[in-house]
Motif scaffolding. Structure first.
Motif, PDB file in Angstrom:
ATOM      1  N   ALA A 179      30.336  34.457  36.690  1.00 33.30           N
ATOM      2  CA  ALA A 179      31.393  35.468  36.587  1.00 33.30           C
ATOM      3  C   ALA A 179      31.202  36.572  37.631  1.00 33.30           C
ATOM      4  O   ALA A 179      32.181  37.154  38.115  1.00 33.30           O
ATOM      5  N   LYS A 180      29.950  36.851  37.994  1.00 34.75           N
ATOM      6  CA  LYS A 180      29.648  37.917  38.956  1.00 34.75           C
ATOM      7  C   LYS A 180      29.499  37.396  40.385  1.00 34.75           C
ATOM      8  O   LYS A 180      29.285  38.181  41.312  1.00 34.75           O
ATOM      9  N   TYR A 221      33.148  40.479  28.906  1.00 33.76           N
ATOM     10  CA  TYR A 221      34.342  40.190  29.688  1.00 33.76           C
ATOM     11  C   TYR A 221      35.126  39.101  28.979  1.00 33.76           C
ATOM     12  O   TYR A 221      34.622  38.433  28.056  1.00 33.76           O
ATOM     13  N   ASP A 222      36.352  38.909  29.388  1.00 32.20           N
ATOM     14  CA  ASP A 222      37.202  37.863  28.848  1.00 32.20           C
ATOM     15  C   ASP A 222      37.020  36.614  29.713  1.00 32.20           C
ATOM     16  O   ASP A 222      37.375  36.628  30.895  1.00 32.20           O
ATOM     17  N   PRO A 223      36.458  35.520  29.156  1.00 34.96           N
ATOM     18  CA  PRO A 223      36.243  34.317  29.971  1.00 34.96           C
ATOM     19  C   PRO A 223      37.524  33.791  30.611  1.00 34.96           C
ATOM     20  O   PRO A 223      37.479  33.214  31.697  1.00 34.96           O
ATOM     21  N   ASP A 224      38.665  34.004  29.942  1.00 35.07           N
ATOM     22  CA  ASP A 224      39.929  33.522  30.510  1.00 35.07           C
ATOM     23  C   ASP A 224      40.277  34.260  31.801  1.00 35.07           C
ATOM     24  O   ASP A 224      40.988  33.722  32.656  1.00 35.07           O
ATOM     25  N   ALA A 258      35.572  28.010  38.404  1.00 31.58           N
ATOM     26  CA  ALA A 258      35.193  28.862  39.526  1.00 31.58           C
ATOM     27  C   ALA A 258      35.295  30.334  39.117  1.00 31.58           C
ATOM     28  O   ALA A 258      35.982  30.672  38.153  1.00 31.58           O
ATOM     29  N   PRO A 259      34.619  31.226  39.841  1.00 34.58           N
ATOM     30  CA  PRO A 259      34.820  32.655  39.583  1.00 34.58           C
ATOM     31  C   PRO A 259      36.272  33.037  39.851  1.00 34.58           C
ATOM     32  O   PRO A 259      36.908  32.497  40.760  1.00 34.58           O
ATOM     33  N   ALA A 260      36.812  33.925  39.052  1.00 31.46           N
ATOM     34  CA  ALA A 260      38.182  34.386  39.276  1.00 31.46           C
ATOM     35  C   ALA A 260      38.306  34.955  40.683  1.00 31.46           C
ATOM     36  O   ALA A 260      37.407  35.632  41.178  1.00 31.46           O
TER      37      ALA A 260
END
Length: 333
Positions: A91-92, A119-122, A266-268
């Motif tokens: 996520a980071k 955090y929101d995983p979505d 993948a990371p947002a």
């Protein structure tokens, strides 16, 4: 009469046109796969220990994607807190196409209902592709006088709270599968959680607990040698890795479908064009005879979805397991 533009006026007009074009630049850039990608090794973060179904499926995919991309795919096992340690790492991570998460039903659809996440995983992850289903087998100790699901259910109904089921830990997908089964079959069993699937399996074979829902990968060898008895599989269709074992629905237990799956995320902020390319690559590889055979030998069912299809699966499972967690009062111990 139209006056001719002066040099200064033309300069101001050109500047305004350039500024007006700026907001569209990022969109145009994101519509293309980054030039030269991949220029270095790609990392798949597996938030579980080596040797499990999620890890094995990730390595099978990684080797084949690495050959296609001309760069190695490194599997990095980051364990802890039901997968949250590895999730946090991805996520980071920089969304540049070099770090991905190997998620499963637990990390993406169950954890949000069990843990207080930062955090929101979505929103923290961009779905890429679900590439393998990991159906569970319902296995019992052979000393129990039941050869079919109906026989076991009759025993359990006649003696509520007598029979025990093991799990790899409270709140995991094997535990929730057993909770779904109890709801569907109308039986009351006693939960015995363990710290991992290995100890749970060992105690089941030793006769210290009566039954277990676990991946076909973990159970098939023990079923073949007679150390465990498989009563059913939890998938909608029979598993190609255990074709002689019926589904729960076939045995008169509807609405008990469950299990796990393995997906790439993948990371947002990762370029959408790159995500689409990788999803297409995954689908191509999973469709090969070599990959299909390798997955089936490990007890998995080959898949290959689009990012949108994966997002829908995550959302549906999140709603379903969230309801089970609430209704059954499941908590992380």
């Amino acid at each position: 009469m139209v006056r001719p533009q002066t040099g200064k006026a033309l300069g101001r007009l050109a500047a305004r046109l350039a500024l007006a074009a700026l907001p569209f630049a990022p969109i145009a850039a994101s519509a293309q796969v980054p030039e030269g990608w991949p220029a270095r090794p790609v990392t798949f973060v597996v938030p579980f220990a080596p040797g499990g179904g999620t890890d094995i499926a990730a390595r099978l995919l990684g080797v084949r994607l690495g050959k296609k991309w001309g760069q190695s795919v490194v599997v990095d096992n980051r364990t802890g807190a039901g997968g949250i340690v590895g999730m946090d790492m991805v996520a980071k991570a920089k969304p540049d196409g070099y770090t991905f998460l190997i998620g499963n039903v637990g990390t993406q659809s169950i954890n949000p209902s069990l843990y207080k996440m930062q955090y929101d995983p979505d929103k923290a992850f961009a779905p890429v592709s679900l590439f393998a289903d990991l159906p569970f087998a319902w296995v019992i100790n052979p000393s129990i006088p039941a050869k079919t699901p109906k026989e076991f259910i009759a025993l359990a109904k006649a003696a509520p709270d007598k029979y025990t089921f093991a799990s790899s830990g409270s709140g995991g997908s094997p535990h929730l599968t057993a909770e779904i089964f109890q709801q569907a079959a109308g039986v009351k069993l006693v939960h015995v959680p363990y710290k991992g699937g290995g100890p749970a399996m060992a105690d089941l074979m030793a006769g210290h607990v009566d039954m277990l829902f676990a991946s076909i990968l973990e159970t098939s060898s023990y079923v073949k040698t007679g150390k465990l008895r498989a009563l059913a599989v939890t998938s909608a269709q029979r598993s190609p890795a255990m074709p002689d074992v019926p589904t729960l629905a076939e045995q008169g237990v509807p609405n008990a479908e469950s299990g796990s799956w393995v997906a790439l995320l993948a990371p947002a902020g990762t370029p959408p064009a790159l995500i689409d390319k990788i999803a297409a690559d995954v689908k191509e590889i999973v469709g090969t005879e070599d990959m299909r055979k390798a997955l089936i030998e490990q007890g998995a069912t080959p898949r290959g979805t689009t990012p949108a299809e994966l997002q829908k699966i995550i959302a549906n499972d999140k709603a379903r397991y969230g309801q089970v967690i609430t209704a059954r009062g499941v908590k992380v111990e």
